[in-house]
Design a protein around this motif. Structure first.
Motif, PDB file in Angstrom:
ATOM      1  N   PRO A   1       0.822  -1.222   0.000  1.00 41.48           N
ATOM      2  CA  PRO A   1       0.000   0.000   0.000  1.00 41.48           C
ATOM      3  C   PRO A   1       0.853   1.268   0.000  1.00 41.48           C
ATOM      4  CG  PRO A   1      -0.801  -1.564   1.637  1.00 41.48           C
ATOM      5  CD  PRO A   1       0.473  -2.146   1.095  1.00 41.48           C
ATOM      6  N   GLY A   2       1.944   1.254   0.748  1.00 38.49           N
ATOM      7  CA  GLY A   2       2.803   2.435   0.841  1.00 38.49           C
ATOM      8  C   GLY A   2       3.432   2.828  -0.488  1.00 38.49           C
ATOM      9  N   SER A   3       3.489   1.881  -1.421  1.00 38.61           N
ATOM     10  CA  SER A   3       4.130   2.186  -2.696  1.00 38.61           C
ATOM     11  C   SER A   3       3.139   2.786  -3.690  1.00 38.61           C
ATOM     12  CB  SER A   3       4.752   0.925  -3.286  1.00 38.61           C
ATOM     13  OG  SER A   3       3.748  -0.009  -3.630  1.00 38.61           O
ATOM     14  N   GLN A   4       1.884   2.979  -3.231  1.00 37.14           N
ATOM     15  CA  GLN A   4       0.895   3.580  -4.133  1.00 37.14           C
ATOM     16  C   GLN A   4       0.384   4.918  -3.602  1.00 37.14           C
ATOM     17  OE1 GLN A   4      -1.800   0.090  -4.627  1.00 37.14           O
ATOM     18  NE2 GLN A   4      -1.233   0.254  -6.791  1.00 37.14           N
ATOM     19  N   LEU A   5       1.042   5.436  -2.544  1.00 36.44           N
ATOM     20  CA  LEU A   5       0.626   6.729  -2.004  1.00 36.44           C
ATOM     21  C   LEU A   5       0.922   7.831  -3.010  1.00 36.44           C
ATOM     22  CD1 LEU A   5       1.977   6.498   1.663  1.00 36.44           C
ATOM     23  CD2 LEU A   5      -0.411   6.344   0.917  1.00 36.44           C
ATOM     24  N   GLY A   6      -0.032   8.730  -3.176  1.00 40.23           N
ATOM     25  CA  GLY A   6       0.211   9.887  -4.041  1.00 40.23           C
ATOM     26  C   GLY A   6       0.079   9.596  -5.524  1.00 40.23           C
ATOM     27  N   ILE A   7      -0.216   8.349  -5.883  1.00 40.33           N
ATOM     28  CA  ILE A   7      -0.388   8.018  -7.302  1.00 40.33           C
ATOM     29  C   ILE A   7      -1.845   8.268  -7.672  1.00 40.33           C
ATOM     30  CG2 ILE A   7      -0.341   6.144  -9.004  1.00 40.33           C
ATOM     31  CD1 ILE A   7       1.818   4.856  -7.597  1.00 40.33           C
ATOM     32  N   ARG A   8      -2.063   8.713  -8.880  1.00 47.25           N
ATOM     33  CA  ARG A   8      -3.431   8.916  -9.336  1.00 47.25           C
ATOM     34  C   ARG A   8      -4.256   7.645  -9.168  1.00 47.25           C
ATOM     35  NH1 ARG A   8      -4.852  13.095 -12.656  1.00 47.25           N
ATOM     36  NH2 ARG A   8      -3.185  14.271 -13.651  1.00 47.25           N
ATOM     37  N   GLU A   9      -5.529   7.826  -8.789  1.00 48.61           N
ATOM     38  CA  GLU A   9      -6.425   6.684  -8.586  1.00 48.61           C
ATOM     39  C   GLU A   9      -6.517   5.809  -9.828  1.00 48.61           C
ATOM     40  OE1 GLU A   9      -8.015   5.412  -5.991  1.00 48.61           O
ATOM     41  OE2 GLU A   9      -6.937   6.883  -4.777  1.00 48.61           O
ATOM     42  N   THR A  10      -6.566   6.474 -11.008  1.00 48.01           N
ATOM     43  CA  THR A  10      -6.710   5.702 -12.240  1.00 48.01           C
ATOM     44  C   THR A  10      -5.529   4.755 -12.429  1.00 48.01           C
ATOM     45  OG1 THR A  10      -5.870   7.692 -13.317  1.00 48.01           O
ATOM     46  CG2 THR A  10      -8.193   7.235 -13.588  1.00 48.01           C
ATOM     47  N   LEU A  11      -4.354   5.217 -12.042  1.00 51.30           N
ATOM     48  CA  LEU A  11      -3.163   4.380 -12.217  1.00 51.30           C
ATOM     49  C   LEU A  11      -3.086   3.308 -11.134  1.00 51.30           C
ATOM     50  CD1 LEU A  11      -0.553   7.098 -13.259  1.00 51.30           C
ATOM     51  CD2 LEU A  11      -1.758   5.452 -14.710  1.00 51.30           C
ATOM     52  N   LYS A  12      -3.530   3.650  -9.914  1.00 54.29           N
ATOM     53  CA  LYS A  12      -3.564   2.648  -8.835  1.00 54.29           C
ATOM     54  C   LYS A  12      -4.374   1.447  -9.262  1.00 54.29           C
ATOM     55  CE  LYS A  12      -3.455   5.419  -4.744  1.00 54.29           C
ATOM     56  NZ  LYS A  12      -4.245   5.946  -3.629  1.00 54.29           N
ATOM     57  N   ARG A  13      -5.529   1.753  -9.872  1.00 55.69           N
ATOM     58  CA  ARG A  13      -6.408   0.661 -10.268  1.00 55.69           C
ATOM     59  C   ARG A  13      -5.774  -0.206 -11.338  1.00 55.69           C
ATOM     60  NH1 ARG A  13     -12.756   1.451 -11.311  1.00 55.69           N
ATOM     61  NH2 ARG A  13     -12.318  -0.006 -12.986  1.00 55.69           N
ATOM     62  N   GLN A  14      -4.814   0.364 -12.035  1.00 54.57           N
ATOM     63  CA  GLN A  14      -4.109  -0.415 -13.053  1.00 54.57           C
ATOM     64  C   GLN A  14      -2.788  -0.955 -12.511  1.00 54.57           C
ATOM     65  OE1 GLN A  14      -4.141   1.759 -16.943  1.00 54.57           O
ATOM     66  NE2 GLN A  14      -5.506   3.146 -15.887  1.00 54.57           N
ATOM     67  N   ASP A  15      -2.703  -1.077 -11.170  1.00 59.62           N
ATOM     68  CA  ASP A  15      -1.552  -1.690 -10.496  1.00 59.62           C
ATOM     69  C   ASP A  15      -0.233  -0.960 -10.716  1.00 59.62           C
ATOM     70  OD1 ASP A  15      -3.118  -3.781  -9.381  1.00 59.62           O
ATOM     71  OD2 ASP A  15      -3.122  -4.768 -11.329  1.00 59.62           O
ATOM     72  N   HIS A  16      -0.287   0.335 -10.917  1.00 59.54           N
ATOM     73  CA  HIS A  16       0.948   1.105 -10.972  1.00 59.54           C
ATOM     74  C   HIS A  16       1.439   1.308  -9.537  1.00 59.54           C
ATOM     75  CE1 HIS A  16      -0.268   1.726 -15.036  1.00 59.54           C
ATOM     76  NE2 HIS A  16       0.636   2.655 -15.303  1.00 59.54           N
ATOM     77  N   PHE A  17       2.730   1.352  -9.365  1.00 57.64           N
ATOM     78  CA  PHE A  17       3.284   1.587  -8.025  1.00 57.64           C
ATOM     79  C   PHE A  17       4.696   2.133  -8.161  1.00 57.64           C
ATOM     80  CE2 PHE A  17       6.243  -2.061  -7.162  1.00 57.64           C
ATOM     81  CZ  PHE A  17       6.145  -2.669  -8.409  1.00 57.64           C
ATOM     82  N   LEU A  18       5.217   2.639  -7.038  1.00 57.95           N
ATOM     83  CA  LEU A  18       6.558   3.227  -7.055  1.00 57.95           C
ATOM     84  C   LEU A  18       7.545   2.179  -6.542  1.00 57.95           C
ATOM     85  CD1 LEU A  18       5.573   6.704  -5.605  1.00 57.95           C
ATOM     86  CD2 LEU A  18       5.751   6.000  -8.014  1.00 57.95           C
ATOM     87  N   ILE A  19       8.462   1.777  -7.403  1.00 53.20           N
ATOM     88  CA  ILE A  19       9.331   0.658  -7.026  1.00 53.20           C
ATOM     89  C   ILE A  19      10.322   1.046  -5.928  1.00 53.20           C
ATOM     90  CG2 ILE A  19       9.092  -0.551  -9.238  1.00 53.20           C
ATOM     91  CD1 ILE A  19      11.874   0.457 -10.005  1.00 53.20           C
ATOM     92  N   CYS A  20      10.550   2.357  -5.744  1.00 48.31           N
ATOM     93  CA  CYS A  20      11.479   2.756  -4.670  1.00 48.31           C
ATOM     94  C   CYS A  20      10.828   2.606  -3.304  1.00 48.31           C
ATOM     95  CB  CYS A  20      11.944   4.202  -4.877  1.00 48.31           C
ATOM     96  SG  CYS A  20      10.676   5.436  -4.527  1.00 48.31           S
ATOM     97  N   ALA A  21       9.495   2.610  -3.271  1.00 47.84           N
ATOM     98  CA  ALA A  21       8.783   2.590  -1.991  1.00 47.84           C
ATOM     99  C   ALA A  21       8.179   1.217  -1.702  1.00 47.84           C
ATOM    100  CB  ALA A  21       7.697   3.661  -1.988  1.00 47.84           C
TER     101      ALA A  21
END
Lengths: 350, 122
Positions: A53-73
């Motif tokens: 969950p912490g790797s999806q903070l601050g990401i647009r909702e549309t991208l979250k739903r498409q499993d985008h995440f920040l690999i550094c986090a």
């Protein structure tokens, strides 16, 4: 410890190590900058495995739903297969249901929705012609409301795909489409928020999907749609949108004509002026608004800046600029195609 | 005061609160807005977040070389100390608008100041 799979290679992660650190340690070349979950330059898609969950903070909702995440986090808890956004390209076959002329140079193409074909209204797909040339078009349909996929295709002079659709494609024919991409979509939450949607030409297609999806999901803040065309004949689906407006208290539809005087016989609803200018004139303060902009690149980019300066948050501005291939030389068409694979950039036409 | 500046200022939440205000001020500032034309606004916001994170004393891996490379084309177009000062001024005003204490604003300005020579290619 979990394994990371990236571009067909396996990398063993260590205790407490982020996906990014693991890839860096293995000398894999990836984009990154802040390494602290802020700048989003290291964003990837989790094809398999769950992002934390912490790797999806601050990401647009549309991208979250498409499993985008920040690999550094993301310190992975399970094995993960990760990919650079939109590098995953699978194709689908879809049969043509209907072809209708919507305006002088706009055709509506409806396709059978392939099985397990998930998309968000407002996303776009690549359509490939018989010579293997692809162009991107936005989806105007809504998966929960329509069992077909709908594209609205403007015929571009010498357009290799749009001309093929208009002249050659027939009902019953099977065509090749890509999986959907793009992040210009409606996300539930903040149902009271006022929405502004401005589209020129076939920029109406994604906006129609977004409006119908917002209404379907119970959005009750005002939804203002401005559709612009240079001439009145370029506007299309006016009657359908007027009906939708009458059926929904929260939805307001404004067709706009930017050139020439409106005649006595013009529809009463029409206003004279550019859609972008009229919208800004009507709503000077955009603080708290969510904004969707689709169509000509120059209009989209300039309006994106203006609505931001008028108070809309960047997180709430969804821009989908269409890049028309007619404006580039023939050898640049291929690089334009590559551009279409990017999340925001979009090649519409030919 | 064992906490880092980044923690005291509010961390990532502060960055997210500041980015829209800061970017809007920069775009509306005639002294510098010309340098922000023709950029992809989404990418620009990501860069602004990176910059604010660094200026707030947060984790980052910016190097002087990155700063030089990233701004060289702007220096060619005439970017100088006056523009750098304008950005720092907008940064300070952003923080004041968010109610950040003066001493913290000073610390942020001091960190931003450390990038001046690299940004301006001196």
């Amino acid at each position: 410890m979990p394994k990371i799979v990236f571009e067909d290679k396996h990398y063993q992660s260590e205790v407490g190590e982020s996906v990014l650190d693991c890839l860096i340690r293995h000398n894999v070349s990836v984009n990154y900058s802040c390494k602290s979950g802020v700048c989003q330059s290291c964003m990837m898609v989790a094809v398999e495995g769950e992002p934390t969950p912490g790797s999806q903070l601050g990401i647009r909702e549309t991208l979250k739903r498409q499993d985008h995440f920040l690999i550094c986090a993301c310190v992975p808890e399970t094995d993960m297969l990760v990919a650079v956004p939109d590098s995953i390209g699978s194709t689908f076959e879809a049969r043509v249901i209907s072809l209708d002329k919507l305006a002088e140079d706009v055709v509506r193409l409806r396709l059978v929705r392939p099985e397990n074909y998930d998309y968000l209204p407002g996303q776009f797909i690549n359509l490939t012609n018989s010579e293997g040339v692809s162009r991107s078009y936005s989806l105007a349909s809504v998966p929960e409301l329509d069992d077909f996929l709908e594209l609205q295709i403007r015929r571009v002079p010498n357009g290799r795909v749009s001309g093929w659709v208009a002249d050659t494609v027939e009902v019953g024919q099977v065509v090749t489409i890509s999986q959907p991409s793009g992040q210009c979509s409606y996300m539930p939450g903040r149902e009271d928020q006022p929405l502004l949607l401005v589209g020129t030409g076939t920029g109406l297609a994604p906006l129609m999907g977004i409006v119908r999806d917002a209404l379907r999901q119970g959005h009750h803040g005002p939804i203002h749609l401005y559709h612009g065309s240079s001439k009145a004949e370029g506007l299309y689906l006016v009657a359908e949108l007027t009906d939708l407006e009458e059926a929904n208290d929260a939805f307001y539809y404004q067709p706009c004509v930017s050139r020439g005087e409106l005649t006595e016989t013009s529809q009463k609803k029409l206003r004279s002026g550019r859609a972008a200018d009229l919208a800004l004139q009507d709503f000077a303060n955009m603080d708290g608004w969510r904004v969707y902009l689709c169509g000509r690149e120059d209009m989209v980019k300039s309006l994106q800046k203006k609505v931001f300066l008028a108070g809309a948050s960047m997180q709430d501005i969804f821009a989908d600029p269409f890049v028309f291939s007619e404006r580039v030389s023939s050898e640049k068409v291929d690089s334009e195609k590559v551009d279409s694979a990017k999340v925001i950039q979009k090649v519409d036409a030919t | 005061m064992s906490d880092s500046l980044f923690d005291r200022i509010g961390g990532e939440t502060a960055v997210n609160a500041a980015v829209d205000i800061f970017y809007r001020k920069v775009l509306a500032d005639d002294r510098i807005s010309g340098y922000f034309d023709d950029v992809d606004m989404e990418k620009q916001v990501a860069k602004q977040k990176g910059f604010l994170t660094m200026a707030f004393g947060g984790p980052n891996n910016y190097t002087g070389t990155d700063m030089r490379k990233g701004h060289a084309h702007l220096v060619e177009r005439g970017l100088d100390d006056s523009h750098f000062d304008a950005v720092v001024e907008n940064l300070g005003n952003t923080l004041k608008e968010l109610g950040v204490a003066d001493d913290l604003v000073g610390e942020v300005a001091a960190i931003a100041e450390t990038t001046r020579n690299d940004v301006l290619g001196k």
